[in-house]
Write a protein that holds these residues in place. Structure first.
Motif, PDB file in Angstrom:
ATOM      1  N   MET A 176       0.821  -1.206   0.000  1.00 17.74           N
ATOM      2  CA  MET A 176       0.000   0.000   0.000  1.00 17.74           C
ATOM      3  C   MET A 176       0.859   1.261   0.000  1.00 17.74           C
ATOM      4  O   MET A 176       0.535   2.229  -0.711  1.00 17.74           O
ATOM      5  N   THR A 177       1.927   1.271   0.745  1.00 20.68           N
ATOM      6  CA  THR A 177       2.769   2.468   0.761  1.00 20.68           C
ATOM      7  C   THR A 177       3.411   2.693  -0.608  1.00 20.68           C
ATOM      8  O   THR A 177       3.588   3.835  -1.036  1.00 20.68           O
ATOM      9  N   THR A 178       3.734   1.602  -1.319  1.00 16.29           N
ATOM     10  CA  THR A 178       4.288   1.717  -2.665  1.00 16.29           C
ATOM     11  C   THR A 178       3.246   2.282  -3.634  1.00 16.29           C
ATOM     12  O   THR A 178       3.558   3.149  -4.471  1.00 16.29           O
TER      13      THR A 178
ATOM     14  N   PRO B 290      -2.381  -8.841   1.363  1.00 12.33           N
ATOM     15  CA  PRO B 290      -1.531  -8.863   0.176  1.00 12.33           C
ATOM     16  C   PRO B 290      -0.564 -10.036   0.060  1.00 12.33           C
ATOM     17  O   PRO B 290      -0.059 -10.310  -1.032  1.00 12.33           O
ATOM     18  N   LEU B 291      -0.280 -10.766   1.122  1.00  9.99           N
ATOM     19  CA  LEU B 291       0.761 -11.788   1.091  1.00  9.99           C
ATOM     20  C   LEU B 291       0.239 -13.158   0.675  1.00  9.99           C
ATOM     21  O   LEU B 291      -0.836 -13.584   1.110  1.00  9.99           O
ATOM     22  N   ASP B 292       1.035 -13.855  -0.152  1.00  8.64           N
ATOM     23  CA  ASP B 292       0.712 -15.238  -0.442  1.00  8.64           C
ATOM     24  C   ASP B 292       1.355 -16.125   0.619  1.00  8.64           C
ATOM     25  O   ASP B 292       1.912 -15.613   1.606  1.00  8.64           O
ATOM     26  N   ASP B 293       1.320 -17.443   0.427  1.00  7.68           N
ATOM     27  CA  ASP B 293       1.825 -18.339   1.462  1.00  7.68           C
ATOM     28  C   ASP B 293       3.336 -18.289   1.613  1.00  7.68           C
ATOM     29  O   ASP B 293       3.900 -18.852   2.556  1.00  7.68           O
ATOM     30  N   LYS B 294       4.010 -17.616   0.676  1.00  5.94           N
ATOM     31  CA  LYS B 294       5.459 -17.440   0.785  1.00  5.94           C
ATOM     32  C   LYS B 294       5.828 -16.012   1.182  1.00  5.94           C
ATOM     33  O   LYS B 294       6.984 -15.613   1.095  1.00  5.94           O
ATOM     34  N   GLN B 295       4.804 -15.255   1.594  1.00  4.83           N
ATOM     35  CA  GLN B 295       4.944 -13.865   2.040  1.00  4.83           C
ATOM     36  C   GLN B 295       5.431 -12.930   0.927  1.00  4.83           C
ATOM     37  O   GLN B 295       6.142 -11.965   1.172  1.00  4.83           O
ATOM     38  N   ASN B 296       5.000 -13.217  -0.286  1.00  4.75           N
ATOM     39  CA  ASN B 296       5.263 -12.335  -1.424  1.00  4.75           C
ATOM     40  C   ASN B 296       4.009 -11.526  -1.739  1.00  4.75           C
ATOM     41  O   ASN B 296       2.888 -11.977  -1.490  1.00  4.75           O
ATOM     42  N   TRP B 297       4.181 -10.347  -2.298  1.00  4.62           N
ATOM     43  CA  TRP B 297       3.068  -9.515  -2.701  1.00  4.62           C
ATOM     44  C   TRP B 297       3.341  -8.922  -4.083  1.00  4.62           C
ATOM     45  O   TRP B 297       4.500  -8.784  -4.488  1.00  4.62           O
ATOM     46  N   SER B 298       2.282  -8.574  -4.800  1.00  7.56           N
ATOM     47  CA  SER B 298       2.467  -7.985  -6.123  1.00  7.56           C
ATOM     48  C   SER B 298       1.193  -7.279  -6.585  1.00  7.56           C
ATOM     49  O   SER B 298       0.091  -7.613  -6.156  1.00  7.56           O
ATOM     50  N   PHE B 299       1.394  -6.306  -7.457  1.00  2.41           N
ATOM     51  CA  PHE B 299       0.284  -5.644  -8.154  1.00  2.41           C
ATOM     52  C   PHE B 299       0.824  -5.167  -9.495  1.00  2.41           C
ATOM     53  O   PHE B 299       2.042  -5.177  -9.727  1.00  2.41           O
ATOM     54  N   SER B 300      -0.064  -4.753 -10.380  1.00  3.97           N
ATOM     55  CA  SER B 300       0.374  -4.335 -11.711  1.00  3.97           C
ATOM     56  C   SER B 300       0.054  -2.877 -11.973  1.00  3.97           C
ATOM     57  O   SER B 300      -0.941  -2.340 -11.481  1.00  3.97           O
ATOM     58  N   ILE B 301       0.922  -2.254 -12.758  1.00  7.71           N
ATOM     59  CA  ILE B 301       0.697  -0.874 -13.167  1.00  7.71           C
ATOM     60  C   ILE B 301       0.751  -0.821 -14.685  1.00  7.71           C
ATOM     61  O   ILE B 301       1.652  -1.394 -15.317  1.00  7.71           O
TER      62      ILE B 301
END
Length: 667
Positions: A132-134, A256-267
């Protein structure tokens, strides 16, 4: 040294936060509080490696000296009460969302934190996450141009259970309060401002809560947001921000985190799409660390989830619920209690008292105006606080809110059992019904609304020059003899008519006017705010009040915002209409029409000079001016927020000199 935590309430979210504390070196879980010993012990057994202190009551946890901070995870309806009790005990608080049931409760919580100098934050964990801060940083840097449209959803389908927290009306169930607060928070954060308008549609189910709802938010510059929520409908639970140069799509905005603690979104910029991703600690661990860092730095609020952020989100949620006709039974006057009921403190002496002729009770020098309350929740917070400060006098009238203001006051004092501790001002016989025979008829209704056998002070709300004063005095004395009023006076009566009325009363051995309620303020009206109103600012009126020592209870004693920074912005042609919190709100049109004059600008400037001299605000000087008169004054105040009540109280401690008064009077 790590921050020592206690968990207040042992539900699923409490256990989730407890696990996050275990993963954080900056925090330590030391205690848990439940409504029963069994509940606390069962929670503790979930964490066998911790030597948790188990409390069989929330109060026990709050009073535990080894606890520095408390995580509040009760149902929504109990957030404010327990958070405030914790803060009153000197504990820092992280409170689950929504922080309060409504804006009023949130305001009470924030004020409590400020007064006790403790940290308070609403637990919107997603706002603190790097995803969110990103997103916010990208938008503020113009990566997708000017934001024009926002879409956000958070909803799910739960099996209907009328007694569950999701569907029970008495637990403030429904989508808006449970998860709708997330997309509301998201839209406001992205817009970077408050919505100008909120329109909505929602489905109210069998228990009277919103099973699903969609709101349309209108912001400045044409920006719109469409947000949706549900507890009976599976939604996509995604968010998209559309700008003039591109868009951002967030598939998992809330968790936002998956089971491996990764997050992503697209721009997306034009035809190009970029995936932005990262790896982070757990969502709730980030939240716990954020709290610990701010407390260690001596802060009382977060730089991201500030008190103002929570207050504005609560106000927007109130508007969303109002737009679909949703209110809870606990918010209704007949069943409303408020966060302070049961712990209402004995009045202190911050508000001094005076006396009014023919009244055997002392009267607070600051009178709480009761004409602008939007709800029982707001009224109870404002009035509880005023009463605790030593205030005991409440001004209302037959016509205010179509009678709703009297009803709110009646419910409030009855629930608290304090009728004999307060002074109620009632008013009646307003134009076009300002006739002596109307007094008794309206008083019948007013007393029923007020849940009282009498009013302490009664004002004729307007005068009627076609009626001899003797008829009014005789009718009022009849009510005194019947015990339904103690003393009385005139509101918006001219000096000539007041003299005539009191001369008649004296000649007949009757009670005359003991008080006047006309406008009186440092700024003088160019024209009446409302038809039929009168001021008491002339030299002759002042001389009469000084000679007779009749009490003056002036309305609009602070000139309805003329001495606030808001008026300064309007004077500089940069002001906007006030954020609406209550009814009877001053407007720019009224401000200019009634108060803008060269003499008033000079008075305002001089009040500003004296404010610097005394180390206070300009509006404090304006109220101190009214309080510092050679006749008894009991100015009516109309605070819309608790901080405004505090400001008014501060004015009681300003000792203006005669030279100051003369200077303000342009002498």
């Amino acid at each position: 040294m790590s921050l020592r935590w206690g968990i207040l309430a042992t539900g699923t979210i409490g256990k989730t936060y407890a696990k996050a504390l275990i993963d954080s070196p900056a925090n330590t879980l030391v205690a848990v509080g439940s409504r029963s010993a069994e509940g606390a012990q069962a929670f503790a057994e979930t964490f066998p490696d911790l030597a948790l202190t188990c409390h069989d009551s929330y109060t026990g946890l709050i009073n535990d000296p080894q606890v520095d901070a408390i995580y509040i995870s009760t149902p929504h309806t109990e957030h404010a009460a327990w958070a405030m009790r914790a803060m009153q005990a000197g504990k820092h608080v992280l409170c689950e969302k929504p922080m309060g049931l409504n804006h009023a409760e949130s305001m009470a919580m924030v004020t409590c934190a400020a007064r006790h100098n403790v940290f308070l934050m609403e637990a919107f964990m997603y706002r603190l996450h790097p995803q969110m801060t990103t997103i916010v940083d990208l938008i503020q840097s113009g990566e997708i141009g000017e934001v024009r449209h926002i879409e956000a959803q958070f909803g799910y389908h739960a099996a209907f259970d009328a007694d569950s927290r999701l569907f029970a009306n008495h637990l403030a169930g429904g989508g808006i309060m449970d998860v709708g607060c997330y997309p509301m928070s998201f839209a406001r954060a992205i817009a970077g401002s408050e919505p100008l308008e909120i329109a909505a549609h929602g489905q109210l189910g069998a228990t009277g809560i919103d099973e699903w709802s969609t709101a349309l938010l209108k912001f400045e510059n044409g920006l719109a947001a469409q947000i949706s929520t549900a507890v009976s409908l599976n939604l996509t639970n995604e968010a998209t921000v559309y700008g003039s140069k591109g868009s951002i799509h967030v598939p998992n905005p809330w968790l936002p985190l998956d089971d491996k603690q990764n997050w992503s979104f697209s721009i997306k910029r034009g035809s190009d799409t970029e995936v932005i991703s990262g790896h982070s600690e757990g969502l709730y661990t980030i939240e716990a660390d954020h709290v610990a860092q701010h407390i260690a730095a001596g802060n009382t609020q977060s730089d991201i989830l500030s008190w103002q952020e929570s207050l504005h989100n609560a106000l927007a949620l109130d508007q969303w619920r109002k737009a679909i006709g949703l209110s809870y039974a606990i918010e209704q006057p007949g069943s409303h209690r408020g966060p302070l009921l049961g712990t209402l403190s004995k009045p202190d002496n911050r508000i001094s008292h005076g006396s009014v002729a023919n009244l055997d009770k002392s009267v607070a020098r600051l009178v709480m105006g009761c004409d602008n309350q939007p709800s029982m929740s707001h009224a109870s917070v404002m009035w509880d606080d005023y009463f605790e400060a030593g205030g005991n006098c409440f001004d209302t009238a037959y016509i205010y809110g179509g009678g709703s203001m009297e009803a709110l006051l009646g419910h409030w004092h009855t629930a608290r059992g304090i009728r004999e501790d307060i002074v109620i001002i009632g008013k009646g016989a307003h134009t076009p019904d300002n006739f002596p025979h109307i007094i008794s008829k309206e008083l019948d209704i007013s007393l029923q609304r007020l849940q009282s056998d009498y009013v302490d002070i009664y004002f004729l709300h307007r005068d009627n020059l076609d009626v001899p004063v003797a008829e009014f005095i005789d009718a009022l004395n009849d009510e005194v003899k019947a015990g339904r009023i103690r003393t009385f006076g005139g509101s918006n009566w001219s000096l000539e008519r007041v003299r005539e009325a009191n001369n008649y009363a004296a000649s007949k051995g009757l009670q005359g006017f003991s008080a006047i309620s006309n406008n009186f303020s440092l700024a003088q009206m160019n024209e009446p705010i409302w038809p039929g109103t009168e001021d008491a600012t002339s030299e002759a009126y002042r001389d009469y009040l000084q000679e007779t020592q009749i009490a003056l209870m002036p309305w609009s004693s602070q000139a309805r915002g003329f001495f606030t920074p808001w008026a300064g912005q309007v004077i500089a042609d940069s002001g906007k209409e006030n954020l609406v919190v209550t009814s009877v709100q001053p407007t720019i049109e009224e401000l200019k029409r009634v108060w803008f004059s060269q003499d008033n600008f000079t008075r305002r400037d001089r009040a500003g000079e004296l404010a610097e001299k005394y180390g206070v605000e300009m509006i404090n000087i304006a109220l101190a001016y009214v309080l510092t008169q050679p006749f008894p004054t009991f100015p009516l105040i109309g605070p819309r927020q608790l901080k405004e009540t505090d400001s008014c109280i501060e004015s009681l401690n300003i000792n203006l000199t005669q030279a100051d008064i003369d200077y303000l009077n342009l002498l």
